[in-house]
Design a protein around this motif. Sequence first.
Motif, PDB file in Angstrom:
ATOM      1  N   LEU A  51       0.845  -1.191   0.000  1.00 38.73           N
ATOM      2  CA  LEU A  51       0.000   0.000   0.000  1.00 38.73           C
ATOM      3  C   LEU A  51       0.880   1.240   0.000  1.00 38.73           C
ATOM      4  O   LEU A  51       1.819   1.340   0.795  1.00 38.73           O
ATOM      5  CB  LEU A  51      -0.908  -0.009   1.229  1.00 38.73           C
ATOM      6  CG  LEU A  51      -1.664  -1.324   1.462  1.00 38.73           C
ATOM      7  CD1 LEU A  51      -2.384  -1.310   2.796  1.00 38.73           C
ATOM      8  CD2 LEU A  51      -2.644  -1.576   0.309  1.00 38.73           C
ATOM      9  N   ARG A  52       0.569   2.197  -0.895  1.00 40.15           N
ATOM     10  CA  ARG A  52       1.402   3.388  -1.070  1.00 40.15           C
ATOM     11  C   ARG A  52       0.564   4.660  -0.903  1.00 40.15           C
ATOM     12  O   ARG A  52       0.266   5.346  -1.885  1.00 40.15           O
ATOM     13  CB  ARG A  52       2.073   3.348  -2.442  1.00 40.15           C
ATOM     14  CG  ARG A  52       3.137   2.270  -2.580  1.00 40.15           C
ATOM     15  CD  ARG A  52       3.595   2.084  -4.028  1.00 40.15           C
ATOM     16  NE  ARG A  52       3.817   3.341  -4.715  1.00 40.15           N
ATOM     17  CZ  ARG A  52       4.963   4.021  -4.716  1.00 40.15           C
ATOM     18  NH1 ARG A  52       6.009   3.540  -4.051  1.00 40.15           N
ATOM     19  NH2 ARG A  52       5.084   5.160  -5.381  1.00 40.15           N
ATOM     20  N   PRO A  53       0.188   4.985   0.316  1.00 41.40           N
ATOM     21  CA  PRO A  53      -0.566   6.221   0.532  1.00 41.40           C
ATOM     22  C   PRO A  53       0.290   7.447   0.220  1.00 41.40           C
ATOM     23  O   PRO A  53       1.522   7.386   0.288  1.00 41.40           O
ATOM     24  CB  PRO A  53      -0.935   6.159   2.019  1.00 41.40           C
ATOM     25  CG  PRO A  53       0.131   5.286   2.623  1.00 41.40           C
ATOM     26  CD  PRO A  53       0.455   4.267   1.577  1.00 41.40           C
ATOM     27  N   GLY A  54      -0.377   8.551  -0.121  1.00 43.42           N
ATOM     28  CA  GLY A  54       0.351   9.745  -0.518  1.00 43.42           C
ATOM     29  C   GLY A  54       0.271  10.895   0.464  1.00 43.42           C
ATOM     30  O   GLY A  54       0.932  11.916   0.272  1.00 43.42           O
ATOM     31  N   THR A  55      -0.546  10.764   1.516  1.00 47.11           N
ATOM     32  CA  THR A  55      -0.668  11.807   2.530  1.00 47.11           C
ATOM     33  C   THR A  55      -0.798  11.161   3.904  1.00 47.11           C
ATOM     34  O   THR A  55      -1.098   9.964   4.021  1.00 47.11           O
ATOM     35  CB  THR A  55      -1.923  12.678   2.289  1.00 47.11           C
ATOM     36  OG1 THR A  55      -3.094  11.868   2.487  1.00 47.11           O
ATOM     37  CG2 THR A  55      -1.930  13.277   0.892  1.00 47.11           C
ATOM     38  N   THR A  56      -0.621  11.987   4.931  1.00 43.12           N
ATOM     39  CA  THR A  56      -0.811  11.484   6.292  1.00 43.12           C
ATOM     40  C   THR A  56      -2.242  11.005   6.494  1.00 43.12           C
ATOM     41  O   THR A  56      -2.488   9.983   7.143  1.00 43.12           O
ATOM     42  CB  THR A  56      -0.468  12.588   7.309  1.00 43.12           C
ATOM     43  OG1 THR A  56       0.914  12.943   7.153  1.00 43.12           O
ATOM     44  CG2 THR A  56      -0.707  12.114   8.734  1.00 43.12           C
ATOM     45  N   GLU A  57      -3.193  11.735   5.932  1.00 51.26           N
ATOM     46  CA  GLU A  57      -4.598  11.347   6.069  1.00 51.26           C
ATOM     47  C   GLU A  57      -4.855   9.991   5.408  1.00 51.26           C
ATOM     48  O   GLU A  57      -5.637   9.174   5.922  1.00 51.26           O
ATOM     49  CB  GLU A  57      -5.490  12.419   5.448  1.00 51.26           C
ATOM     50  CG  GLU A  57      -5.544  13.740   6.216  1.00 51.26           C
ATOM     51  CD  GLU A  57      -4.262  14.552   6.118  1.00 51.26           C
ATOM     52  OE1 GLU A  57      -4.013  15.385   7.005  1.00 51.26           O
ATOM     53  OE2 GLU A  57      -3.498  14.341   5.133  1.00 51.26           O
ATOM     54  N   GLU A  58      -4.192   9.734   4.290  1.00 50.76           N
ATOM     55  CA  GLU A  58      -4.357   8.432   3.646  1.00 50.76           C
ATOM     56  C   GLU A  58      -3.702   7.322   4.470  1.00 50.76           C
ATOM     57  O   GLU A  58      -4.227   6.205   4.519  1.00 50.76           O
ATOM     58  CB  GLU A  58      -3.770   8.471   2.230  1.00 50.76           C
ATOM     59  CG  GLU A  58      -4.618   9.275   1.249  1.00 50.76           C
ATOM     60  CD  GLU A  58      -4.113   9.165  -0.179  1.00 50.76           C
ATOM     61  OE1 GLU A  58      -3.034   8.571  -0.399  1.00 50.76           O
ATOM     62  OE2 GLU A  58      -4.803   9.683  -1.085  1.00 50.76           O
ATOM     63  N   VAL A  59      -2.578   7.620   5.108  1.00 58.60           N
ATOM     64  CA  VAL A  59      -1.974   6.635   6.017  1.00 58.60           C
ATOM     65  C   VAL A  59      -2.957   6.295   7.127  1.00 58.60           C
ATOM     66  O   VAL A  59      -3.185   5.117   7.451  1.00 58.60           O
ATOM     67  CB  VAL A  59      -0.648   7.158   6.611  1.00 58.60           C
ATOM     68  CG1 VAL A  59      -0.122   6.180   7.664  1.00 58.60           C
ATOM     69  CG2 VAL A  59       0.391   7.364   5.519  1.00 58.60           C
ATOM     70  N   ALA A  60      -3.557   7.319   7.717  1.00 60.42           N
ATOM     71  CA  ALA A  60      -4.519   7.101   8.798  1.00 60.42           C
ATOM     72  C   ALA A  60      -5.708   6.280   8.314  1.00 60.42           C
ATOM     73  O   ALA A  60      -6.208   5.383   9.016  1.00 60.42           O
ATOM     74  CB  ALA A  60      -4.982   8.437   9.365  1.00 60.42           C
ATOM     75  N   ALA A  61      -6.171   6.566   7.089  1.00 57.02           N
ATOM     76  CA  ALA A  61      -7.296   5.804   6.539  1.00 57.02           C
ATOM     77  C   ALA A  61      -6.929   4.336   6.375  1.00 57.02           C
ATOM     78  O   ALA A  61      -7.724   3.438   6.707  1.00 57.02           O
ATOM     79  CB  ALA A  61      -7.719   6.406   5.197  1.00 57.02           C
ATOM     80  N   ILE A  62      -5.719   4.059   5.883  1.00 59.77           N
ATOM     81  CA  ILE A  62      -5.267   2.677   5.718  1.00 59.77           C
ATOM     82  C   ILE A  62      -5.191   1.976   7.074  1.00 59.77           C
ATOM     83  O   ILE A  62      -5.595   0.801   7.201  1.00 59.77           O
ATOM     84  CB  ILE A  62      -3.895   2.641   5.018  1.00 59.77           C
ATOM     85  CG1 ILE A  62      -4.032   3.036   3.546  1.00 59.77           C
ATOM     86  CG2 ILE A  62      -3.246   1.267   5.140  1.00 59.77           C
ATOM     87  CD1 ILE A  62      -4.850   2.084   2.713  1.00 59.77           C
ATOM     88  N   VAL A  63      -4.703   2.653   8.085  1.00 57.14           N
ATOM     89  CA  VAL A  63      -4.611   2.041   9.419  1.00 57.14           C
ATOM     90  C   VAL A  63      -5.997   1.698   9.941  1.00 57.14           C
ATOM     91  O   VAL A  63      -6.218   0.626  10.519  1.00 57.14           O
ATOM     92  CB  VAL A  63      -3.860   2.962  10.394  1.00 57.14           C
ATOM     93  CG1 VAL A  63      -3.936   2.418  11.824  1.00 57.14           C
ATOM     94  CG2 VAL A  63      -2.399   3.103   9.973  1.00 57.14           C
ATOM     95  N   ARG A  64      -6.960   2.576   9.723  1.00 61.96           N
ATOM     96  CA  ARG A  64      -8.333   2.289  10.178  1.00 61.96           C
ATOM     97  C   ARG A  64      -8.921   1.115   9.400  1.00 61.96           C
ATOM     98  O   ARG A  64      -9.600   0.251   9.969  1.00 61.96           O
ATOM     99  CB  ARG A  64      -9.199   3.538  10.037  1.00 61.96           C
ATOM    100  CG  ARG A  64      -8.822   4.662  10.999  1.00 61.96           C
ATOM    101  CD  ARG A  64      -9.904   5.745  11.038  1.00 61.96           C
ATOM    102  NE  ARG A  64     -10.042   6.419   9.744  1.00 61.96           N
ATOM    103  CZ  ARG A  64      -9.373   7.501   9.379  1.00 61.96           C
ATOM    104  NH1 ARG A  64      -8.473   8.038  10.204  1.00 61.96           N
ATOM    105  NH2 ARG A  64      -9.584   8.071   8.192  1.00 61.96           N
TER     106      ARG A  64
END
Length: 480
Positions: A51-64
């Motif tokens: 998984l290659r998120p591009g923002t901190t918010e996307e990282v948080a979404a992936i963790v959830r």
Amino acid sequence: MNPTDLSTHDAFLDACIAAIGDAHVLRTPADMAGYLTDWRKRYTGQARAVLRPGTTEEVAAIVRIAGAHDVALVPQGGNTGLSGGATPDVSGTQAVLSLARLRAVRAIDPANNTITVEAGCVLADVQRAAREGNRLFPLSLAAEGSCTIGGNLATNAGGTAVLCYGTTRELCLGLEVVTPSGEIWNGLRGLRKDNTGYDLRDLFIGAEGTLGIITAAVMKLYPLPAAQMTALAAVESPHAALKLLDIAQRAAGPLLTGFELMSDFCLELVGRHFPEQRYPFSQRYPQVVLLELSDNESEQHARDLFEGLMQTAFDEGVAHDAVVAQNLTESRAFWNLREHIPLAQAEEGLNIKHDIAVPISRIGHFIDETGALIAQAAPGARMVVFGHLGDGNLHYNVQTPEGGDPRAFLKTYQSALNRIVYDNVIAHQGTISAEHGIGQLKVGDNARVKSPVELSLMRALKHALDPHGRMNPGKVIDLG
């Protein structure tokens, strides 16, 4: 979770695709291959996806999303680690979370001497951005062209300038972290003083992604030095090198920014596999020290300091010879000798690596004692000993005997030699990992050498912050 359950599999991937886009959810073996093997090629795992998120918010979404589908995450930066900390296990149930797209330099504040960067920023790019702001970011290591600041923070990397500037932990003022629950902690404060409770920042630095995912950091900057002086000095032994360190520190004080020890066998290996890297002296010496001075006054001032300290070393019989870099090209050549040692080791064949530290005053005795024990246990083994003498960190490596079978040697001796080295490290009040981290490589050894109280505290932190064990499981600590 059953990895063959396609409904769970599809639901997780569909949610990830919705969150970060199909192009950034890698699923084929070919696309994932570069993320599944560590730099030393010691570990190869399998992953449900990269998984290659591009923002901190996307990282948080992936963790959830991972929490909702009970999927463990393995954070990864430049994948240059040496302890397997960023490699998934072989189950195929874990997902690699790459921070490579979080590459922004968010801010440079020259007056505050800080730079705010995202976790995927390559270290060399952080150095370059600092220079463009007429500042120095002093963290420097061999992998700086590919390692990332997030990985440096996750392992608390040291590098060559710890003597003056400290480890990555000491260069960090604030962090942005995605917690195991998918919340974002914004601790990006560029403050030298903040006495408002628990130091949350230091919990995440060196934790290798087991307590949360670092997404950005505020790092310290320094004025650019007016001049840097690089030199090599020949000495008889590590004991003599320690005497030279004392002379150099007394003469140069905080201007001494590098002090690296290299045994003759280290340089012999470099010359064998990289003949363009020329031995700097007309005759061989048992040990060579690389010194660097960073001077805020002038090149002449740095040269005068070096000549003075070396004259003292010659007068006291501590050093036998010395050569000073006359320009940037020669300086780079001196550093190349040092940085090619691990590359030469790899060319020579499989070896047993140790990244240890002991109090500086004990280094000479540690090398003497441990070398004798290894020679007795594994006759013919060749010692490749080099590292950051100025801060007590040695890369204390064991090479297969000349002409021997490396795989057979490791199979026969690795466990016993690790035990010898680590037991003597602890006897000298040292540590079994100075800058490479624990990863999965040293989990068992870490559990053996740490006290029950330390292990209990670490497990309590892990359980408190990551109760479901989804953050980089199997790394750093055995949860028992």
